[in-house]
Design an enzyme around this catalytic site. Structure first.
Site, PDB file in Angstrom:
ATOM      1  N   ARG A 225       0.855  -1.181   0.000  1.00 25.83           N
ATOM      2  CA  ARG A 225       0.000   0.000   0.000  1.00 25.83           C
ATOM      3  C   ARG A 225       0.896   1.237   0.000  1.00 25.83           C
ATOM      4  O   ARG A 225       1.926   1.275   0.683  1.00 25.83           O
ATOM      5  CB  ARG A 225      -0.902   0.033   1.244  1.00 25.83           C
ATOM      6  CG  ARG A 225      -2.055  -0.957   1.219  1.00 25.83           C
ATOM      7  CD  ARG A 225      -3.110  -0.614   0.165  1.00 25.83           C
ATOM      8  NE  ARG A 225      -4.253  -1.516   0.192  1.00 25.83           N
ATOM      9  CZ  ARG A 225      -4.400  -2.607  -0.567  1.00 25.83           C
ATOM     10  NH1 ARG A 225      -3.445  -2.943  -1.421  1.00 25.83           N
ATOM     11  NH2 ARG A 225      -5.475  -3.341  -0.486  1.00 25.83           N
ATOM     12  N   HIS A 273      -1.312  -0.175  -9.750  1.00 27.02           N
ATOM     13  CA  HIS A 273      -1.957  -1.082  -8.794  1.00 27.02           C
ATOM     14  C   HIS A 273      -2.488  -2.353  -9.485  1.00 27.02           C
ATOM     15  O   HIS A 273      -3.691  -2.634  -9.448  1.00 27.02           O
ATOM     16  CB  HIS A 273      -3.107  -0.364  -8.050  1.00 27.02           C
ATOM     17  CG  HIS A 273      -3.468  -1.048  -6.757  1.00 27.02           C
ATOM     18  ND1 HIS A 273      -3.843  -0.373  -5.621  1.00 27.02           N
ATOM     19  CD2 HIS A 273      -3.518  -2.359  -6.414  1.00 27.02           C
ATOM     20  CE1 HIS A 273      -4.109  -1.224  -4.643  1.00 27.02           C
ATOM     21  NE2 HIS A 273      -3.920  -2.464  -5.108  1.00 27.02           N
TER      22      HIS A 273
HETATM   23  P1  NAP Z   1      -1.464 -11.417   5.290  1.00 24.27           P
HETATM   24  O1  NAP Z   1      -1.578 -12.852   4.930  1.00 24.27           O
HETATM   25  O2  NAP Z   1      -2.403 -10.849   6.276  1.00 24.27           O
HETATM   26  O3  NAP Z   1       0.051 -11.182   5.767  1.00 24.27           O
HETATM   27  C1  NAP Z   1       0.479 -10.027   6.390  1.00 24.27           C
HETATM   28  C2  NAP Z   1       1.937 -10.198   6.819  1.00 24.27           C
HETATM   29  O4  NAP Z   1       2.427  -8.939   7.263  1.00 24.27           O
HETATM   30  C3  NAP Z   1       2.116 -11.175   7.976  1.00 24.27           C
HETATM   31  O5  NAP Z   1       3.296 -11.917   7.826  1.00 24.27           O
HETATM   32  C4  NAP Z   1       2.216 -10.246   9.182  1.00 24.27           C
HETATM   33  O6  NAP Z   1       2.966 -10.753  10.268  1.00 24.27           O
HETATM   34  C5  NAP Z   1       2.974  -9.092   8.572  1.00 24.27           C
HETATM   35  N1  NAP Z   1       2.776  -7.870   9.354  1.00 24.27           N
HETATM   36  C6  NAP Z   1       1.635  -7.226   9.659  1.00 24.27           C
HETATM   37  N2  NAP Z   1       1.877  -6.129  10.402  1.00 24.27           N
HETATM   38  C7  NAP Z   1       3.208  -6.090  10.583  1.00 24.27           C
HETATM   39  C8  NAP Z   1       4.078  -5.204  11.264  1.00 24.27           C
HETATM   40  N3  NAP Z   1       3.618  -4.138  11.928  1.00 24.27           N
HETATM   41  N4  NAP Z   1       5.397  -5.463  11.239  1.00 24.27           N
HETATM   42  C9  NAP Z   1       5.880  -6.546  10.589  1.00 24.27           C
HETATM   43  N5  NAP Z   1       5.108  -7.433   9.923  1.00 24.27           N
HETATM   44  C10 NAP Z   1       3.792  -7.200   9.922  1.00 24.27           C
HETATM   45  O7  NAP Z   1      -1.597 -10.504   3.975  1.00 24.27           O
HETATM   46  P2  NAP Z   1      -1.360 -10.916   2.444  1.00 24.27           P
HETATM   47  O8  NAP Z   1      -2.526 -11.683   1.913  1.00 24.27           O
HETATM   48  O9  NAP Z   1      -0.011 -11.525   2.324  1.00 24.27           O
HETATM   49  O10 NAP Z   1      -1.397  -9.459   1.754  1.00 24.27           O
HETATM   50  C11 NAP Z   1      -0.507  -8.444   2.139  1.00 24.27           C
HETATM   51  C12 NAP Z   1      -0.943  -7.115   1.565  1.00 24.27           C
HETATM   52  O11 NAP Z   1      -0.691  -7.056   0.152  1.00 24.27           O
HETATM   53  C13 NAP Z   1      -2.430  -6.791   1.647  1.00 24.27           C
HETATM   54  O12 NAP Z   1      -2.783  -6.335   2.923  1.00 24.27           O
HETATM   55  C14 NAP Z   1      -2.600  -5.723   0.583  1.00 24.27           C
HETATM   56  O13 NAP Z   1      -2.443  -4.449   1.152  1.00 24.27           O
HETATM   57  C15 NAP Z   1      -1.465  -5.997  -0.394  1.00 24.27           C
HETATM   58  N6  NAP Z   1      -1.948  -6.405  -1.726  1.00 24.27           N
HETATM   59  C16 NAP Z   1      -1.592  -5.636  -2.813  1.00 24.27           C
HETATM   60  C17 NAP Z   1      -2.005  -6.027  -4.068  1.00 24.27           C
HETATM   61  C18 NAP Z   1      -1.581  -5.252  -5.297  1.00 24.27           C
HETATM   62  O14 NAP Z   1      -2.091  -5.512  -6.379  1.00 24.27           O
HETATM   63  N7  NAP Z   1      -0.654  -4.350  -5.193  1.00 24.27           N
HETATM   64  C19 NAP Z   1      -2.780  -7.186  -4.246  1.00 24.27           C
HETATM   65  C20 NAP Z   1      -3.116  -7.910  -3.129  1.00 24.27           C
HETATM   66  C21 NAP Z   1      -2.690  -7.524  -1.856  1.00 24.27           C
HETATM   67  P3  NAP Z   1       2.516 -12.068  11.073  1.00 24.27           P
HETATM   68  O15 NAP Z   1       2.958 -13.202  10.172  1.00 24.27           O
HETATM   69  O16 NAP Z   1       3.272 -12.007  12.325  1.00 24.27           O
HETATM   70  O17 NAP Z   1       1.032 -12.007  11.230  1.00 24.27           O
HETATM   71  C1  GLV Z   2      -5.422  -5.341  -3.765  1.00 17.98           C
HETATM   72  O1  GLV Z   2      -4.757  -4.392  -3.572  1.00 17.98           O
HETATM   73  C2  GLV Z   2      -5.892  -6.231  -2.735  1.00 17.98           C
HETATM   74  O2  GLV Z   2      -5.795  -5.870  -1.557  1.00 17.98           O
HETATM   75  O3  GLV Z   2      -6.399  -7.304  -3.088  1.00 17.98           O
END
Ligand code: NAP
Ligand code: GLV
Length: 310
Positions: A225, A273
């Site tokens: 983000r 994005h």
């Molecule tokens: P997720 O499964 O919830 O994983 C989040 C990870 O971040 C976990 O390992 C968590 O730690 C870690 N984390 C959270 N807060 C933290 C902090 N303060 N310090 C250090 N580590 C921290 O999320 P995900 O499915 O992998 O997705 C991640 C993000 O990608 C989404 O929230 C979204 O914003 C972004 N995204 C972007 C796109 C795009 O097209 N650009 C698409 C999809 C998603 P723990 O393991 O300890 O819980």
């Molecule tokens: C895209 O940014 C998502 O959070 O799926």
């Protein structure tokens, strides 16, 4: 059962309605947007639901984010405090994210931008590749998507290190966690990939002091983000050359305003994005399966912890 779809894009509303109707033929699925008459629904699915949805549509038992991130919901003051929020888990995004990051890391490691520059100048010169073992790639956030990215890059032989809030153990990845280990994690990142959710703890995390802990000449890739980054501090690090480059898929303001300095910065690469888009058919299958479980009183994964913000 009634399911309401709330999405700012009409095409997405139609797609979600069609997919959910096919998957749950007993359900009445309808689209709702501000200005539509009030109604009733058992479940809601959507992106950037305005507060109006929750006053106009009664009876909602759970909200499904049509993305992996949930900041678009939690940033909405009208979101009911006790309404369960469930996010997408992978649903075809992990592979897209891995491909996006692999592409960037390979371009950087193989110095493709310098070769392109040389071509423009008709220069035939071999560049020494950096030693692979010293080319640390860091993935910040080791959740569903971050772990997939880390695993894919490690599979290509890059020395991958990961950072998460709580301690993790992932085969082949050097794992770091917590504030105390952040400096050591950052010090080994020739490329740093941001894969963190946007929460109170991660907003504006990447500023001057943070960037100064990366090795000189490092690259930053932000696919999480935009608000994780203090843009002026990133621009200062790029202007000075301390940071060799930034690949940015997400921004504090989207679409990125036409006059923004990022557009023309020689060290910035921009995508709008799209690192991992929601694949509606696959995502709808995941959501429909979870709705069926909830109807049976069974627990589902992907439930957001409101106190953590992800
Ligand atoms: P997720 O499964 O919830 O994983 C989040 C990870 O971040 C976990 O390992 C968590 O730690 C870690 N984390 C959270 N807060 C933290 C902090 N303060 N310090 C250090 N580590 C921290 O999320 P995900 O499915 O992998 O997705 C991640 C993000 O990608 C989404 O929230 C979204 O914003 C972004 N995204 C972007 C796109 C795009 O097209 N650009 C698409 C999809 C998603 P723990 O393991 O300890 O819980
Ligand atoms: C895209 O940014 C998502 O959070 O799926």
């Amino acid at each position: 059962m009634r399911i309401v779809i709330s999405h700012p894009k009409a095409a997405n509303r139609e797609l979600w309605c069609a997919e959910m109707t096919t998957l749950l033929p007993g359900a009445t699925v309808f689209a709702w947007q501000p200005g539509d008459p009030p109604g009733q629904a058992d479940y809601a699915i959507g992106w950037h639901p305005g507060a109006a949805l929750f006053t106009a549509v009664s009876g909602i038992k759970a909200f499904f984010s049509s993305g992996a991130g949930v900041d678009h919901v939690l940033g909405e003051p009208g979101y009911p405090a006790d309404l369960p929020l469930i996010r997408l888990e992978d649903a075809g995004m992990a592979r897209q994210m891995a491909e996006y990051c692999i592409y960037e890391v390979i371009r950087i490691y193989h110095q493709r931008e310098r070769y392109e520059q040389q071509q423009r100048q008709h220069v035939w010169r071999e560049l020494e590749p950096p030693p692979r073992t010293g080319f640390g790639v860091g993935v910040m956030g080791l959740g569903v998507l971050g772990a997939a990215v880390a695993g894919a890059l490690s599979g290509l032989g890059y020395p991958v290190r990961g950072y998460s809030r709580s301690p993790r153990e992932i085969a082949g990845i050097a794992c770091f966690s917590g504030d105390a280990e952040l400096p050591r994690f950052l010090a080994g990142c020739r490329v740093l990939i941001l894969m963190l959710p946007l929460t109170a703890a991660t907003t504006a995390l990447v500023g001057r002091d943070f960037l100064a802990q990366l090795p000189a000449g490092a690259h930053l890739v932000n696919v999480a983000r935009g608000a994780l980054i203090i843009e002026d501090d990133l621009l200062a690090a790029l202007d000075s050359g301390r940071l060799a480059g930034a690949t940015l898929d997400v921004f504090g303001q989207e679409p990125l305003p036409g006059g923004h300095r990022f557009w023309d910065h020689p060290r910035v690469r921009i995508t709008p994005h799209v690192a991992a888009i929601t694949l509606v058919a696959e995502s709808a299958r995941q959501v429909a399966a979870k709705i069926s479980k909830l109807e049976l009183g069974e627990p589902v994964s992907g439930l957001v912890d409101r106190s953590r913000g992800y």
